[in-house]
Scaffold this motif. Structure first.
Motif, short mmCIF file in Angstrom:
data_model
loop_
_atom_site.label_atom_id
_atom_site.label_comp_id
_atom_site.label_asym_id
_atom_site.label_seq_id
_atom_site.Cartn_x
_atom_site.Cartn_y
_atom_site.Cartn_z
N UNK A 55 0.85 -1.21 0.00
CA UNK A 55 0.00 0.00 0.00
C UNK A 55 0.88 1.26 0.00
N UNK A 56 1.95 1.23 0.81
CA UNK A 56 2.86 2.39 0.85
C UNK A 56 3.49 2.60 -0.52
N UNK A 57 3.91 1.51 -1.16
CA UNK A 57 4.54 1.59 -2.49
C UNK A 57 3.54 2.16 -3.50
N UNK A 58 2.33 1.64 -3.48
CA UNK A 58 1.33 2.09 -4.47
C UNK A 58 0.94 3.55 -4.23
N UNK A 59 0.75 3.92 -2.97
CA UNK A 59 0.44 5.33 -2.66
C UNK A 59 1.54 6.24 -3.21
#
Lengths: 142, 462
Positions: free
Chosen positions: B335-339
């Motif tokens: 999620x952090x990577x995609x955000x």
């Protein structure tokens, strides 16, 4: 409008003590661009460093003035500008650090690839990449 | 007091050479102390510090104003996070030296002193970039950096020979009045050096080999903190001290660099190299915006710089530690990577959206359509490769030899910081004014040479 570089170059050629730095910097740049051996590139970088250091000292030189050493026999305010010399001292130390680090990196490169020739390095890198892929596939099989 | 930001990390770096484990523990404490000192001195911005009590015109002077304060805060906060997530003690001493040099680079008001700090940063960067046995990439970087730094040295000496002092304010003022062409020539020499660190093509050709080798530390340090400090120096030199544009060839080179870097990122088959090219494109966008010399554009460029540095921190930390991961078993990290990658592209509700929106708005208002079109085209290319790599990491099956889905994730501390950074991008996305107010202030101060000079010419000295 930029400062007229061709005029600057003509001015530089009219002063004999600029010849050596210009020659050293030119040889250094030619070396970095043309040499395929990494050690020769590092030596070329050293030549550029030396050329620029001599240029900076030359910029502080004043015809007929003494060395900037204060003593009983040296008249005050008859010195060449000592500040460029002080700057060059620092630049030499930094240059030695960079060249030393560069030499260390070359030893590491030689240990890993067995060569410092750029053409051979390309081949060696490809070979190592294939070797790693083959090793990975071997691990999967086990 | 502000000199402690340089003296303490430098002294402790050398003091802990025999005790590398201690250096790893000391590093975050020192950076935290830097931040405490900085915030304690916040009410005293707008001062100069004459080292050894030598008058500014003869000696080395530090300049501490609001612009320096915000850049120092950002750099030290990023450094704190890096020091907390770095587990490799080999790089603690170079990181301490680098921290001192970065603080020095932002604070110094002396041309030669800034050259020395640039060189210290370069040497520590070469050392850090050998991570993951990457001596060849590091050597390439050393040759680029070594040749480029000579231009800065010649520029600094030109300023001294013509201005009679190495002090940035005095020398720029004297030469600006007597020989503005020479001032511009010196700026060209400075720019050639700084564009190597700012990763603009062709000066940044070393970047893919150094960033793309899979190290987490190298791109995070060079891309987040070194680039930000270099942008500060570039902004000071090109916006504060000189009243004219650089020759157009620089502008067009930087525009070409944006497009070529994005195309380079699109065609890469390795995520590390994709991110390396993306990083070059982002920095080229910031440099192109600074080269416009329009206050509103510069303000949005700084907004873009800070949010991009944060997004790149997350992306490089995830890639450097996991490679191409399987996010179905590492959902928080995913999620952090995609955000962060969505923020990079400029998807609404993330900080990156406002970075690009404000930039485009300012460019259209200033009728600078060429850069606006280049930014739009680069965003489309960015969208293509960001989508590709997100699909790859969320949906592609990567199985172990036993047929199970790979189960690797970041350690807790790293996961915590990448998630926090991604959330900060989301918060800035929801409340962009928080950051925009600051960048507007920074842009205004950067253009105010009168204020800079006044502090030196006796109105704010201490």
């Amino acid at each position: 409008m930029l400062y007229d570089l061709s005029e600057m170059f003509r001015e530089a050629l009219s002063v004999p003590y600029y010849y050596l730095p210009l020659f050293l910097v030119s040889v250094g740049i030619y070396g970095i661009v043309s040499q395929r051996n990494l050690f020769k590139q590092l030596v070329s970088l050293g030549l550029i460093d030396t050329g620029v250091n001599i240029l900076i000292i030359s910029l502080g030189y004043i015809q007929g003035m003494e060395a900037p050493i204060y003593s009983a026999v040296t008249p005050i305010a008859k010195f060449v500008d000592p500040l460029p010399q002080a700057l060059v001292l620092t630049a030499i130390v930094i240059g030695v650090g960079v060249l030393g680090l560069g030499a260390t990196l070359l030893i590491k490169i030689h240990e890993r690839y067995g060569t410092l020739e750029l053409d051979e390095l390309k081949f060696s890198k490809e070979h190592q990449r294939w070797q790693e892929i083959m090793d990975d596939e071997g691990d999967v099989g086990v | 007091m502000i000199t402690l930001l340089i003296a303490v990390p430098l002294a402790l770096a050398f003091a802990t050479i025999p005790l590398r484990k201690l250096a790893r523990l000391i590093l975050p404490v020192v950076v935290l102390a830097n931040l405490v000192i900085l915030f304690a001195l916040k009410p005293h911005v707008g001062k100069i510090i004459e080292l050894g009590s030598w008058p500014a015109v003869y000696g080395i002077t530090l300049f501490f104003d609001e612009v320096a304060f915000y850049f120092l805060s950002f750099v030290n906060m990023m450094f704190l996070v890096i020091s907390l997530i770095t587990r490799d003690e080999r790089f603690s001493i170079p990181l301490l030296v680098m921290n001192a040099a970065l603080n020095g680079l932002i604070l110094t008001a002396d041309f030669f002193n800034s050259f020395v700090f640039l060189e210290i940063i370069a040497i520590t960067s070469y050392i850090i970039s050998t991570d993951k046995d990457n001596a060849l990439g590091s050597f390439k970087y050393l040759i680029f950096g070594g040749v480029a730094s000579i231009f800065y040295l010649i520029g600094a000496v030109f300023m001294y020979v013509q201005g009679g002092t190495l002090n940035m304010a005095y020398s720029s003022y004297i030469i600006g009045m007597s020989n503005p062409e020479l001032m511009k020539t010196a700026l060209v020499l400075f720019a050639i050096t700084l564009l190597v660190e700012l990763k603009v093509l062709p000066f940044g050709l070393w970047v893919p080999d150094v960033y793309g080798n899979g190290s987490a530390l190298t791109p995070v340090v060079l891309g987040s903190v070194v680039s930000t400090a270099t942008v500060y120096l570039f902004s000071r030199l090109s916006l504060t001290f000189v009243d004219e544009h650089l020759p157009p060839v620089f502008y067009y080179t930087v525009l070409a660099s944006i497009v070529l870097s994005q195309l380079g990122a699109l065609y890469q088959k390795n995520l590390g190299r994709t991110l390396a090219f993306a990083s070059m494109a982002s920095m080229s966008t910031v440099v192109a915006s600074l080269l416009t010399r329009q206050e509103s554009v510069v303000s949005t460029a700084l907004f873009y710089l800070f949010t991009d540095a944060l997004a790149k921190f997350v992306l490089f930390t995830v890639y450097g530690n996991l490679g191409v991961a399987n996010f179905r078993n590492a959902k928080t990290t995913g999620i952090a990577f995609t955000f962060s990658s969505l923020s990079l592209v400029g998807v609404p509700i993330f900080a990156g959206f406002w970075g690009k929106y404000y930039l485009l708005k300012a460019l259209f208002e200033q009728e600078n359509y060429v850069l606006a079109i280049v930014v739009l085209v680069s965003t489309l290319i960015e969208l293509a490769y960001v989508t590709k790599w997100n699909i790859e990491q969320w949906f592609a099956k990567k199985e172990t030899t036993k047929g199970e889905i790979e189960n690797i994730d970041l350690p807790f501390v790293q996961k915590l910081f990448v998630l926090l950074s991604a959330l900060i991008l989301l918060v800035i996305g929801l409340f962009p004014q928080l950051l925009l107010d600051k960048t507007n202030l920074l842009a205004e101060k950067l253009f105010d040479f009168q204020l800079y000079r006044d502090i030196f010419f006796g109105k704010g000295g201490m």
